[in-house]
Structures are given as C-alpha cells and as structure tokens.
Design a protein around this motif. Sequence first.
Motif, PDB file in Angstrom:
ATOM      1  N   ARG A   1       0.826  -1.213   0.000  1.00 30.19           N
ATOM      2  CA  ARG A   1       0.000   0.000   0.000  1.00 30.19           C
ATOM      3  C   ARG A   1       0.858   1.259   0.000  1.00 30.19           C
ATOM      4  O   ARG A   1       0.433   2.304  -0.482  1.00 30.19           O
ATOM      5  CB  ARG A   1      -0.920   0.020   1.220  1.00 30.19           C
ATOM      6  CG  ARG A   1      -2.156  -0.789   1.026  1.00 30.19           C
ATOM      7  CD  ARG A   1      -3.138  -0.569   2.159  1.00 30.19           C
ATOM      8  NE  ARG A   1      -4.337  -1.330   1.879  1.00 30.19           N
ATOM      9  CZ  ARG A   1      -5.142  -1.797   2.797  1.00 30.19           C
ATOM     10  NH1 ARG A   1      -4.900  -1.560   4.071  1.00 30.19           N
ATOM     11  NH2 ARG A   1      -6.203  -2.487   2.464  1.00 30.19           N
TER      12      ARG A   1
ATOM     13  N   LYS B   1      -1.614  -1.118  -6.902  1.00 26.86           N
ATOM     14  CA  LYS B   1      -2.963  -0.859  -6.426  1.00 26.86           C
ATOM     15  C   LYS B   1      -3.340  -2.068  -5.579  1.00 26.86           C
ATOM     16  O   LYS B   1      -3.354  -3.196  -6.060  1.00 26.86           O
ATOM     17  CB  LYS B   1      -3.914  -0.715  -7.612  1.00 26.86           C
ATOM     18  CG  LYS B   1      -5.293  -0.298  -7.251  1.00 26.86           C
ATOM     19  CD  LYS B   1      -6.108  -0.064  -8.502  1.00 26.86           C
ATOM     20  CE  LYS B   1      -7.454   0.530  -8.152  1.00 26.86           C
ATOM     21  NZ  LYS B   1      -8.235   0.793  -9.371  1.00 26.86           N
TER      22      LYS B   1
ATOM     23  N   TRP C   1      -5.821  -3.985  -2.610  1.00 31.91           N
ATOM     24  CA  TRP C   1      -7.074  -4.073  -1.882  1.00 31.91           C
ATOM     25  C   TRP C   1      -7.126  -5.407  -1.168  1.00 31.91           C
ATOM     26  O   TRP C   1      -6.325  -6.278  -1.413  1.00 31.91           O
ATOM     27  CB  TRP C   1      -8.279  -3.890  -2.803  1.00 31.91           C
ATOM     28  CG  TRP C   1      -8.529  -5.049  -3.714  1.00 31.91           C
ATOM     29  CD1 TRP C   1      -9.378  -6.098  -3.495  1.00 31.91           C
ATOM     30  CD2 TRP C   1      -7.916  -5.292  -4.983  1.00 31.91           C
ATOM     31  NE1 TRP C   1      -9.330  -6.973  -4.549  1.00 31.91           N
ATOM     32  CE2 TRP C   1      -8.440  -6.501  -5.487  1.00 31.91           C
ATOM     33  CE3 TRP C   1      -6.975  -4.612  -5.754  1.00 31.91           C
ATOM     34  CZ2 TRP C   1      -8.051  -7.040  -6.700  1.00 31.91           C
ATOM     35  CZ3 TRP C   1      -6.599  -5.160  -6.970  1.00 31.91           C
ATOM     36  CH2 TRP C   1      -7.136  -6.340  -7.425  1.00 31.91           C
ATOM     37  N   ARG C   2      -8.106  -5.562  -0.320  1.00 30.96           N
ATOM     38  CA  ARG C   2      -8.265  -6.805   0.424  1.00 30.96           C
ATOM     39  C   ARG C   2      -9.677  -7.319   0.174  1.00 30.96           C
ATOM     40  O   ARG C   2     -10.638  -6.575   0.309  1.00 30.96           O
ATOM     41  CB  ARG C   2      -8.039  -6.552   1.905  1.00 30.96           C
ATOM     42  CG  ARG C   2      -8.118  -7.804   2.718  1.00 30.96           C
ATOM     43  CD  ARG C   2      -7.816  -7.516   4.159  1.00 30.96           C
ATOM     44  NE  ARG C   2      -7.998  -8.744   4.907  1.00 30.96           N
ATOM     45  CZ  ARG C   2      -7.291  -9.071   5.945  1.00 30.96           C
ATOM     46  NH1 ARG C   2      -6.368  -8.255   6.383  1.00 30.96           N
ATOM     47  NH2 ARG C   2      -7.511 -10.198   6.562  1.00 30.96           N
ATOM     48  N   GLU C   3      -9.769  -8.560  -0.174  1.00 34.22           N
ATOM     49  CA  GLU C   3     -11.049  -9.204  -0.446  1.00 34.22           C
ATOM     50  C   GLU C   3     -11.237 -10.302   0.593  1.00 34.22           C
ATOM     51  O   GLU C   3     -10.724 -11.404   0.443  1.00 34.22           O
ATOM     52  CB  GLU C   3     -11.032  -9.784  -1.863  1.00 34.22           C
ATOM     53  CG  GLU C   3     -12.371 -10.213  -2.385  1.00 34.22           C
ATOM     54  CD  GLU C   3     -13.247  -9.051  -2.815  1.00 34.22           C
ATOM     55  OE1 GLU C   3     -14.453  -9.133  -2.610  1.00 34.22           O
ATOM     56  OE2 GLU C   3     -12.711  -8.058  -3.352  1.00 34.22           O
TER      57      GLU C   3
END
Length: 108
Positions: A60, A66, A68-70
């Motif tokens: 990050r 880029k 993100w966390r899923e």
Amino acid sequence: MSFLDRVKPIVDQTITTLASACFETDPIAGEKYSRQTSIISSAYKRHGTILERAMLESLRESNRHKVWREDSFRVSRAADQIIGQQADAALLPYGESLRTLSNRHDGV
C-alpha cells in the motif's frame, strides 16, 4: 499512519489470543513445557496472517501498486448454479485446463 502502526494490532491480537489460550497438558513435557510448546506451535500457524497483513500494508505504501483486500470471495449466481448442478467428483482437478485467464494488463 506508519507501516508499524498498521501491522502492530494484528501482532498484538495474536499475542493476546495465544497468552489466554487453553491447551491440553502433554504428560511427557509437563505443564510448563507443554504450554510453551503449544504457544510456539500455534504462533507458527498464525505467521501467515501476520505476513499477509505486512505484505498488504507494505505494498500500500508503494506508488506502483494498487492494493485491496477481499475478505470474502464472491461467487455469482450463475457460477453457483453450475457448481450446484455437478457432483464434486465431476469437477476437474486444478491444473487440467483448456485455457487460462489473466488479469495482467502490461502485455506480458
């Protein structure tokens, strides 16, 4: 917020959880050594979660990624219906494929 400020809570939570956990006593090792061994063994099993968070937070900070966390993998209604109509035994093992899918956009 610094990298350490973002990763420290998961490390602290892991330590707190391990410190308050109840483990069965190994009759050979005795109470003290049995508990120490159980805590260390459990800590090794939790390294993956800590490393995942550390890598996520490190990336990050990069201006080249880029991130993100899923937390929950989403399954569409169509995919769920297809899988629901087939027995597990009928599914092909991973690796046997007609084609592959990639989300790479750099032409590689």
